[in-house]
Every structure is written in structure tokens, then in C-alpha cells.
Design an enzyme around this catalytic site. Sequence first.
Site, PDB file in Angstrom:
ATOM      1  N   LYS A 194      42.392  55.237  43.298  1.00 38.42           N
ATOM      2  CA  LYS A 194      42.929  54.219  42.402  1.00 38.42           C
ATOM      3  C   LYS A 194      44.154  53.589  43.061  1.00 38.42           C
ATOM      4  CE  LYS A 194      44.660  53.590  37.660  1.00 38.42           C
ATOM      5  NZ  LYS A 194      44.932  54.282  36.382  1.00 38.42           N
ATOM      6  N   LYS A 247      38.726  52.238  42.251  1.00 30.45           N
ATOM      7  CA  LYS A 247      39.315  51.191  41.411  1.00 30.45           C
ATOM      8  C   LYS A 247      40.465  50.519  42.152  1.00 30.45           C
ATOM      9  CE  LYS A 247      41.715  50.695  36.962  1.00 30.45           C
ATOM     10  NZ  LYS A 247      42.310  51.396  35.819  1.00 30.45           N
TER      11      LYS A 247
END
Length: 323
Positions: A194, A247
Site C-alpha cells: 500500500k 494499492k
Amino acid sequence: MQSFDRHRRLRTSAGMRDLVRETHLHTEDLIYPLFVMEGEDIKNPVKSMPGVYQWSLDRVDTEVQEAVDLGIRSIILFGVPAEKDAVGSSAYDSEGIVQKAVRQIKAAYPDFTVIADTCLCQFTDHGHCGVVENGEILNDESLDLLVKTAVSQAEAGADIIAPSNMMDGFVTAIRSGLDEAGFKHVPVMSYAVKYASAFYGPFRDAAHSSPQSGDRKTYQMDPANRREAFREARSDVEEGADFLIVKPALSYLDIIRDIREREQLPIVAYNVSGEYSMIKAAAENGWIDEQAVVLEKITSMKRAGADLILTYFSKDIARWLQN
């Protein structure tokens, strides 16, 4: 004439192109994000995300039913609490908004897969994903609260726990906590890779989760780093993750491919809010063909190696795939 390859032979018709297509997108590949909040009769539009709403519990079933009717099989829940405090206590309250939503949805749709986002940022008054002391986000102290949150979500009936906080050791802490609480069967869908991305702005509008001071760069990853993603993903695999999320997705297709080539777990590409809102804005201005652009973009994530796509376009895509 000098001989050469006739590649166009396999592009001569729609039927021929369908016959040799290498990457396929299916409705069951989609995970639909849903924002739930306290209150009654609320369908609150998120201004920065056209077509996305915050839902009160009395209206959630209508939205879930539409997803079910479209063939979508899973959702991920994000909670918008009525009250916040320094330690995000409503995140692990058995009567918290996410816990109540999980119980309600599973009671009405027992075969529907409900994923609970496991973080503190929506629930803390400072907007960070952990405990803050003297301006520092404390890692190990945060893990204790994240474990409590995960266990409370599993107790409510969540099928999958999806920790998104990026604290070191969060997978092993949550896996151990779930196992000790009797939830060895509940998978962990880790936000393994992330990045500290500029593409999250609209989500923070939807989840009311913007940091009140500083940023998240001490725990989310530097967008310039590639090899670091391998270390993050490997750690989560070794700690017991069952899925790996990358992400954002669109600007990190190379990372999705890299992780796919190194790890065997299912990979989830998170098509984040900024990626969604840019396309919606361009489409509303008539600058692009929304359906064509979205399907091309989502297909690129599958082509890169993602097994599942977490996207705000889920309902749109499901409708397009039916035609």
C-alpha cells in the site's frame, strides 16, 4: 515478396478476436466497496465520487440486493462512525457501525461474501491508522487495537478480514488474534503493498478519514520504491496472509506483475478512489468513452496478474458484462 507474419488473421472479426482473447474479466472477479454510517434514511452522495454514496443501515439492504442481482458476490465494508476518539474505540465496539452492518448483511444474504476493512483511521479523531503519541504513530501499541478490531468483526460474522493499516507485523498479530479467538477459518486479505499515494483523496472524503496533522508516509510506502514491495508482500505471506492487495492499482501495474511472478496467493488490485473519480469526471465532460476506458483499465489489472479487482466501478462493470 518477402515473407512476413500475418498477425491480422486473428483480428478479422469480433468472433475471431473473442476466440483468441487471452485475458477475461468476470463479474465474480469484482469486490464492491460500500460505505456505511450511523443514522436513518441516509443515501448521502460523496461529492468527489459520482455514483458513490454513504448508506445508513436501514437502506443498506437495497444496495446489497442490487449488487446481488448484478451477479456481484462480495463487498468490502468501510464504516463512518457517529463519534471518534484518540484510540478509535468504535472500530472494535461490538455495536460499531461495521459490526452492525456485517450482522445485518449476513443475516439477509448468508451466501454473500462480506469483507471487513480493518483499520482505525475512520474511527480516530486524529485520522491516523494507529495510536499517536507526541506526533508519532506507535506501531506495537496500534497492533493491539487492530487485533481487537479484527476479532470483533469476525465475531459479527465477517467472512474475510482485510487489514489496511500498514503497521509492521499486523498480519501475524491479527492472524494470531483470530486463531486464539476461535476464528482459524477466517482468511486475512492483507493490504500488503500500500503506497502513500495521492490517489486516495476522494476516499478520505467518503470515509471522513483525512489525517488532522502530518501524513501517512512513515507507514505507507514510498511510490518510488519497487523492491520494497517484494519485502512487504513476502513478510505478509510468511505471517499468514491469505490474499495480497496491491494499492493503488493503475499506477502500480508493474508491482502487480512483480508480485504475481513471486507469490502464489490470490492478488487483489485495488482500483482506488482517485482513479475512479478522474474517469467519472472526464466522462461527465464527454472527453472519453467511460465504458471503453473502464473495461480497458480493469482488464489491464487482470492482465498484469490480479485475480480480483476491488473497484467502485463494480456495478457499472457488472451491467456492461451482461450486455
